[in-house]
Write a protein that holds these residues in place. Structure first.
Motif, mmCIF file in Angstrom:
data_model
loop_
_atom_site.group_PDB
_atom_site.id
_atom_site.type_symbol
_atom_site.label_atom_id
_atom_site.label_comp_id
_atom_site.label_asym_id
_atom_site.label_seq_id
_atom_site.Cartn_x
_atom_site.Cartn_y
_atom_site.Cartn_z
ATOM 1 N N SER A 188 38.333 44.300 35.626
ATOM 2 C CA SER A 188 39.218 45.221 36.471
ATOM 3 C C SER A 188 40.558 44.673 37.069
ATOM 4 C CB SER A 188 38.254 45.907 37.366
ATOM 5 O OG SER A 188 37.457 46.960 36.871
ATOM 6 N N VAL A 189 40.295 43.261 37.126
ATOM 7 C CA VAL A 189 41.574 42.590 37.912
ATOM 8 C C VAL A 189 42.676 42.813 36.922
ATOM 9 C CG1 VAL A 189 42.425 40.386 38.588
ATOM 10 C CG2 VAL A 189 39.939 41.065 39.049
ATOM 11 N N VAL A 190 42.728 43.009 35.550
ATOM 12 C CA VAL A 190 43.876 43.246 34.759
ATOM 13 C C VAL A 190 44.677 44.347 35.622
ATOM 14 C CG1 VAL A 190 44.761 44.106 32.588
ATOM 15 C CG2 VAL A 190 42.768 42.507 32.761
ATOM 16 N N GLY A 194 46.075 35.170 37.499
ATOM 17 C CA GLY A 194 47.273 35.390 36.491
ATOM 18 C C GLY A 194 46.569 34.735 35.173
ATOM 19 N N ALA A 195 46.133 33.758 35.014
ATOM 20 C CA ALA A 195 45.944 33.121 33.839
ATOM 21 C C ALA A 195 44.645 33.696 33.362
ATOM 22 C CB ALA A 195 45.348 31.547 33.832
ATOM 23 N N TYR A 196 43.630 34.160 34.060
ATOM 24 C CA TYR A 196 42.473 34.865 33.898
ATOM 25 C C TYR A 196 42.654 36.359 33.385
ATOM 26 C CZ TYR A 196 37.609 37.056 34.340
ATOM 27 O OH TYR A 196 36.278 37.509 33.814
ATOM 28 N N SER A 197 43.235 36.808 34.097
ATOM 29 C CA SER A 197 43.657 38.499 33.949
ATOM 30 C C SER A 197 44.731 38.297 32.367
ATOM 31 C CB SER A 197 44.514 38.798 34.921
ATOM 32 O OG SER A 197 43.935 39.067 36.090
ATOM 33 N N ALA A 198 45.368 37.515 32.233
ATOM 34 C CA ALA A 198 46.400 37.443 31.045
ATOM 35 C C ALA A 198 45.370 37.301 29.773
ATOM 36 C CB ALA A 198 47.287 36.310 31.026
ATOM 37 N N HIS A 248 35.796 50.985 32.923
ATOM 38 C CA HIS A 248 36.015 50.206 33.965
ATOM 39 C C HIS A 248 34.613 50.375 34.836
ATOM 40 C CE1 HIS A 248 40.162 50.402 33.191
ATOM 41 N NE2 HIS A 248 40.313 49.207 34.017
ATOM 42 N N ALA A 249 33.917 49.557 35.207
ATOM 43 C CA ALA A 249 32.781 49.619 35.882
ATOM 44 C C ALA A 249 32.866 48.810 37.138
ATOM 45 C CB ALA A 249 31.496 48.997 35.235
ATOM 46 N N ASN A 250 33.562 49.664 38.497
ATOM 47 C CA ASN A 250 33.726 48.669 39.495
ATOM 48 C C ASN A 250 33.730 49.291 40.761
ATOM 49 O OD1 ASN A 250 35.870 50.631 39.530
ATOM 50 N ND2 ASN A 250 37.511 49.470 38.679
ATOM 51 N N GLY A 251 32.848 50.359 40.761
ATOM 52 C CA GLY A 251 32.530 51.251 41.991
ATOM 53 C C GLY A 251 33.759 52.019 42.707
#
Length: 245
Positions: free
Chosen positions: A141-143, A151-155, A239-242
């Motif tokens: 969901s951070v995307v 930044g790197a992880y979301s990309a 999206h499973a984020n509450g």
């Protein structure tokens, strides 16, 4: 167990969300190939848990970014259980840093696992999953949330979303669904590593449900998508984020 159970390949199956997905799918009657990178003891614990409950599971070591090793997971599923019906690609890597300070060697390592690894598993899944099956990748969901430092992880996970939606369309006519699950903050070792109590508390307070997700929360979504009840969901990012977004 039925004589010919449905078969699931779960990468990252030794810990966190992957480990919980192994248990949940096994409870639904799947025979499970537990893919792991290095934590052999944890993968074997997952297998013992499944078999102790009367299910079937086998642990297979694989670097998901290595084509031959990725193929080995599917070969094991075919030799042990006769085929593959569900693929849950939960293996992933996280590195947090501001974009200005990011070590590009860390970027390369992250992309190797999260992008190349997802492509390698997706290729095998596209070739091997039987009609009526499903392929589940993992985004975040951070995307959409765009937290600083991600930044790197979301990309890398944005790339996962793109290839997932395209693969769903490329498998037209195969009766195979392809979806990505995008968890929010979830209490796994990967998420909690390096975060102080204040940061964890702040993230836990963000969803309207006012808590972190758990691996079991996410495994329930996986189980639904893998079931006949979830088969009309295809080409989606779930999206499973509450309720954060």
């Amino acid at each position: 167990m039925p004589a010919h159970p449905r078969v699931a390949v779960v990468t990252g199956g030794s810990r966190g969300i992957g480990r919980q997905a192994v248990s949940r799918l096994a409870a639904d009657g799947f025979a499970v190939v537990v893919g792991y990178a290095g934590a052999r003891d944890l993968a074997e614990e997952a297998v013992k848990e499944v078999t102790a409950a009367g299910g079937r599971a086998v642990a297979v070591q694989a670097d998901v970014a290595e084509e031959r090793e990725a193929a080995g997971l599917f070969a094991a599923a075919e030799s042990e259980y006769g085929g593959v019906d569900v693929v849950v690609h939960a293996a992933g890597r996280m590195h947090l840093a501001p974009i200005a300070d990011l070590d590009l060697a860390e970027l390369d390592a992250l992309y190797r696992t999260n992008i190349r690894g997802t492509f390698a598993i997706a290729q095998q899944a596209a070739r091997k999953v039987r009609p009526g099956g499903t392929i589940i990748t993992f985004s975040t969901s951070v995307v959409g949330l765009a937290f600083p430092g991600y930044g790197a992880y979301s990309a890398s996970k944005g790339a996962v979303e793109a290839l997932t939606l395209i693969l769903a369309r490329e498998l037209r006519g195969r009766d195979v669904t392809v979806n990505a699950v995008a968890p929010g903050p979830t209490a796994t070792g990967l998420f909690l590593d390096g975060k102080d109590e204040e940061t964890v508390a702040r993230l836990a307070a963000q969803p309207p449900l006012e808590r972190l997700g758990t691996p079991a929360d996410i495994a329930e979504v996986v189980a639904f998508l893998a079931s006949p009840a979830g088969h009309w969901i295809n080409g989606q990012v779930v999206h499973a984020n509450g309720g954060i977004i």
